[in-house]
Structure formats: structure tokens, C-alpha cells
Design a protein around this motif. Structure first.
Motif, mmCIF file in Angstrom:
data_model
loop_
_atom_site.group_PDB
_atom_site.id
_atom_site.type_symbol
_atom_site.label_atom_id
_atom_site.label_comp_id
_atom_site.label_asym_id
_atom_site.label_seq_id
_atom_site.Cartn_x
_atom_site.Cartn_y
_atom_site.Cartn_z
ATOM 1 N N GLY A 111 0.906 -1.311 0.196
ATOM 2 C CA GLY A 111 -0.010 -0.015 -0.082
ATOM 3 C C GLY A 111 0.884 1.259 0.042
ATOM 4 O O GLY A 111 1.972 1.115 0.541
ATOM 5 N N THR A 112 0.518 2.452 -0.671
ATOM 6 C CA THR A 112 0.906 3.639 -0.635
ATOM 7 C C THR A 112 0.061 4.783 -0.264
ATOM 8 O O THR A 112 -0.910 4.856 -1.074
ATOM 9 N N TYR A 113 0.383 5.666 0.166
ATOM 10 C CA TYR A 113 -0.190 7.009 0.538
ATOM 11 C C TYR A 113 0.764 7.982 -0.003
ATOM 12 O O TYR A 113 1.960 8.171 0.336
ATOM 13 N N ASP A 114 0.344 8.944 -1.047
ATOM 14 C CA ASP A 114 1.254 9.933 -1.658
ATOM 15 C C ASP A 114 0.600 11.241 -1.776
ATOM 16 O O ASP A 114 -0.521 11.363 -2.227
ATOM 17 N N ASP A 115 0.882 12.046 -0.754
ATOM 18 C CA ASP A 115 0.298 13.486 -0.927
ATOM 19 C C ASP A 115 1.192 14.208 -1.880
ATOM 20 O O ASP A 115 2.205 14.940 -1.428
ATOM 21 N N ALA A 116 0.831 14.495 -3.179
ATOM 22 C CA ALA A 116 1.532 14.949 -4.029
ATOM 23 C C ALA A 116 0.803 16.152 -4.703
ATOM 24 O O ALA A 116 -0.216 16.320 -5.104
ATOM 25 N N ARG A 117 1.447 17.359 -4.534
ATOM 26 C CA ARG A 117 0.852 19.054 -4.723
ATOM 27 C C ARG A 117 1.828 19.741 -5.324
ATOM 28 O O ARG A 117 2.852 19.565 -5.396
ATOM 29 N N TYR A 118 0.961 20.676 -6.256
ATOM 30 C CA TYR A 118 1.725 21.972 -6.731
ATOM 31 C C TYR A 118 1.937 22.784 -5.471
ATOM 32 O O TYR A 118 1.108 23.278 -4.861
ATOM 33 N N ILE A 119 3.133 23.003 -4.928
ATOM 34 C CA ILE A 119 3.260 23.980 -3.751
ATOM 35 C C ILE A 119 3.450 25.432 -4.201
ATOM 36 O O ILE A 119 2.712 26.180 -3.556
ATOM 37 N N SER A 120 3.845 25.677 -5.447
ATOM 38 C CA SER A 120 3.724 27.157 -6.023
ATOM 39 C C SER A 120 3.391 27.092 -7.432
ATOM 40 O O SER A 120 4.292 26.286 -8.138
ATOM 41 N N TYR A 121 2.262 27.334 -7.920
ATOM 42 C CA TYR A 121 2.094 27.408 -9.433
ATOM 43 C C TYR A 121 1.047 28.617 -9.904
ATOM 44 O O TYR A 121 -0.079 28.379 -10.161
ATOM 45 N N ALA A 122 1.493 29.775 -9.433
ATOM 46 C CA ALA A 122 0.511 30.946 -9.712
ATOM 47 C C ALA A 122 0.151 31.241 -11.064
ATOM 48 O O ALA A 122 -0.762 31.656 -11.465
ATOM 49 N N ASN A 123 1.216 31.022 -12.082
ATOM 50 C CA ASN A 123 0.780 31.289 -13.536
ATOM 51 C C ASN A 123 0.237 30.063 -14.276
ATOM 52 O O ASN A 123 0.973 29.873 -15.411
ATOM 53 N N ALA A 124 -0.504 29.319 -13.727
ATOM 54 C CA ALA A 124 -0.854 27.938 -14.476
ATOM 55 C C ALA A 124 -1.986 28.254 -15.474
ATOM 56 O O ALA A 124 -2.726 29.042 -15.411
ATOM 57 N N PRO A 125 -2.178 27.411 -16.359
ATOM 58 C CA PRO A 125 -3.345 27.395 -17.389
ATOM 59 C C PRO A 125 -4.182 27.083 -16.626
ATOM 60 O O PRO A 125 -4.593 26.124 -16.071
ATOM 61 N N CYS A 126 -5.495 27.953 -17.073
ATOM 62 C CA CYS A 126 -6.790 27.626 -16.481
ATOM 63 C C CYS A 126 -7.495 26.363 -17.104
ATOM 64 O O CYS A 126 -7.198 26.031 -18.483
ATOM 65 N N PRO A 127 -8.154 25.607 -16.367
ATOM 66 C CA PRO A 127 -8.964 24.439 -16.916
ATOM 67 C C PRO A 127 -10.174 24.887 -17.868
ATOM 68 O O PRO A 127 -10.524 26.286 -17.880
ATOM 69 N N ILE A 128 -10.399 24.042 -18.746
ATOM 70 C CA ILE A 128 -11.445 24.464 -19.580
ATOM 71 C C ILE A 128 -12.913 24.996 -19.339
ATOM 72 O O ILE A 128 -13.308 25.954 -19.708
ATOM 73 N N GLU A 129 -13.201 24.723 -18.009
ATOM 74 C CA GLU A 129 -14.410 25.212 -17.353
ATOM 75 C C GLU A 129 -14.457 26.639 -17.026
ATOM 76 O O GLU A 129 -15.516 27.109 -16.699
ATOM 77 N N ILE A 130 -13.003 27.431 -16.845
ATOM 78 C CA ILE A 130 -13.147 28.486 -16.424
ATOM 79 C C ILE A 130 -12.855 29.518 -17.755
ATOM 80 O O ILE A 130 -11.958 29.189 -18.561
ATOM 81 N N THR A 131 -13.790 30.376 -17.809
ATOM 82 C CA THR A 131 -13.678 31.275 -18.912
ATOM 83 C C THR A 131 -13.398 32.764 -18.762
ATOM 84 O O THR A 131 -13.613 33.202 -17.505
ATOM 85 N N GLY A 132 -12.732 33.429 -19.461
ATOM 86 C CA GLY A 132 -12.277 34.800 -19.490
ATOM 87 C C GLY A 132 -11.084 35.075 -18.611
ATOM 88 O O GLY A 132 -10.753 36.358 -18.512
ATOM 89 N N ARG A 133 -10.357 33.962 -18.671
ATOM 90 C CA ARG A 133 -9.087 34.323 -17.963
ATOM 91 C C ARG A 133 -8.031 33.185 -18.647
ATOM 92 O O ARG A 133 -8.451 32.025 -19.047
ATOM 93 N N THR A 134 -7.057 33.367 -18.771
ATOM 94 C CA THR A 134 -5.987 32.665 -19.397
ATOM 95 C C THR A 134 -4.843 31.957 -18.065
ATOM 96 O O THR A 134 -4.333 30.885 -18.609
ATOM 97 N N LEU A 135 -4.834 32.489 -17.214
ATOM 98 C CA LEU A 135 -3.910 31.961 -16.026
ATOM 99 C C LEU A 135 -4.780 31.767 -14.657
ATOM 100 O O LEU A 135 -5.648 32.561 -14.229
ATOM 101 N N CYS A 136 -4.345 30.812 -13.854
ATOM 102 C CA CYS A 136 -4.993 30.591 -12.809
ATOM 103 C C CYS A 136 -3.872 29.975 -11.816
ATOM 104 O O CYS A 136 -3.013 29.654 -12.125
ATOM 105 N N ASP A 137 -4.556 30.085 -10.505
ATOM 106 C CA ASP A 137 -3.229 29.914 -9.444
ATOM 107 C C ASP A 137 -3.641 28.438 -8.694
ATOM 108 O O ASP A 137 -4.763 28.320 -8.354
ATOM 109 N N LEU A 138 -2.839 27.437 -9.390
ATOM 110 C CA LEU A 138 -3.198 26.056 -8.812
ATOM 111 C C LEU A 138 -2.376 25.692 -7.558
ATOM 112 O O LEU A 138 -2.126 24.581 -7.125
#
Length: 228
Positions: free
Chosen positions: A81-108
């Protein structure tokens, strides 16, 4: 320009053997920091063009354990078994997911890393019984099974809700006969015997189409192995 990744990784664990080698149990904890993590993203503002880029910082941490037991000559059991907490710690200028409109950058920043299940586990075993005569040779009949589980994950770097792969579990079974000298091994097997429907990948395009790759359905077969 793509910057190189810088990785700092730490791991500590224990490996043990018990009962004269009939039981082994191992456990480990890990922590990895990745600066300038490299990933492929899809730009929905440019007709789905994909390109390689850097995410500022990523961290994975967790633990893993595995155990294997052979209580008798004719029975083997194992699990992990494995538990893995994997995260973006800093990704302020990420591309937005398709469901978010009117913006090109999102903070992930703080969001879970794609492609990594938080929980994963597997277990299985095999039972064997001796046969005095298999085509004039001593051998054995065996029956085994393997079970695996993966929790949900996302398959795109922008973490769109349309790219979520739900949790799934799989069961494989096998029944066979083999000679002690390895001359032949005949195995009947079934994979995904519960006919679980699961995705290997999912993605959404700016046209609104959602595509995905399914894993193999219930599959049966026969395998013959020989050693000359």
C-alpha cells in the motif's frame, strides 16, 4: 526556455524478516521537493496546442509498506500500500482548466498533482497442491489472484474537473498446472474479472468534447510456457 528540474529527495525505512524468512515486512516514508517541475499543458486559448513548461514547485510526501508471507510451502500471500500527498506547492501562473472562461492564467498552488493517486493498494496470493504425475513428471496445480485499487486522480496539468479519473479496483485470477522441472506451465487466466469500467486517461477540448481512454474490459485467455 525550459529550466532544468532540481530535485531534493529524502527517504527512511525499515526492512524486516520474521519466522525464519517466511514473513517479510517493509515500510518506508518519503519526501521529495521538485523545483521547476517540468510538465506538458494544453492551451485552450490556442486551439488546444500542447507545450512543455515549468511549474514553479512540487512536493510529494507519504509512506509505503509491503508484506509477503509464506506460512506453508503451498501458500503465499502478499500485499502493499502507498499513501502519496503530491501537490503543486507554487504554481501561480498555471493554465486555467477549460471550464473557467475569461481568464488565461489560474493559481493552482496547493492543488493535487495530476497523475498521482493519493491511495494505492494491492494484495494477492497463490495456493498450490502437489501432483505426483503430470505427463510422467512431478508437478503442481495452483490457483491465484491479484487485487489492486487506485483512488481518484486527474490526468491533465490544469486539473479540469472533466479530466478526473474516478477511483477503481481490479481483480485478476489464474488457475494452472506446472511441472517441477519447468518443462511446461499451462495457465487459464482472467483479467478484470468483475468487468470494471475504468479510465486510463480523460481530457476536455475547447470544442466541448470530452475524450478518454478506457482500460481493458473483462478478458480471458490461456497461456502455455515451456523450457527446453
Amino acid at each position: 526556455m525550459i529550466a532544468p528540474e532540481t530535485i531534493d529527495s529524502y527517504e527512511a525505512g525499515v526492512k524486516t524478516t520474521w519466522a525464519g524468512g517466511r514473513l517479510t515486512a517493509n515500510v518506508a516514508a518519503f519526501w521529495t521537493d521538485v523545483q521547476d517541475y517540468q510538465t506538458t499543458i494544453i492551451d485552450i486559448e490556442r486551439n488546444g496546442v500542447s507545450f512543455f513548461t515549468n511549474a514553479a514547485k512540487v512536493r510529494t510526501r507519504g509512506f509505503e509498506a509491503d508484506v509477503r508471507m509464506t506460512p506453508t510451502r503451498w501458500l503465499t500471500l502478499y500485499g502493499s500500500g502507498t499513501y502519496d500527498d503530491a501537490r503543486y506547492i507554487s504554481y501561480a501562473n498555471a493554465p486555467c482548466p477549460i471550464e473557467i472562461t475569461g481568464r488565461t492564467l489560474c493559481d493552482l498552488s496547493g492543488r493535487k498533482l495530476p497523475g498521482v493517486s493519493e491511495w494505492a493498494a494491492s494484495a494477492g496470493g497463490e495456493v498450490r497442491a502437489p501432483l505426483a504425475n503430470m505427463a510422467g513428471r512431478p508437478g503442481e496445480v495452483y490457483f491465484g489472484g491479484d487485487y489492486s485499487y487506485r483512488s481518484s486522480t486527474n490526468s491533465t496539468a490544469s486539473l479540469s474537473r472533466y479530466s478526473v479519473i474516478p477511483a477503481y479496483d481490479l481483480l485478476n485470477l489464474r488457475l494452472g498446472f506446472r511441472t517441477d522441472d519447468g518443462l511446461f506451465d499451462i495457465q487459464l487466466w482472467g483479467r478484470n474479472v468483475t468487468d470494471e469500467t475504468y479510465f486510463l486517461s480523460r481530457a476536455a477540448a475547447n470544442t466541448g468534447a470530452i475524450t478518454g481512454t478506457l482500460g481493458d474490459p473483462r478478458t480471458y485467455g490461456v497461456t502455455l510456457r515451456t523450457r527446453l
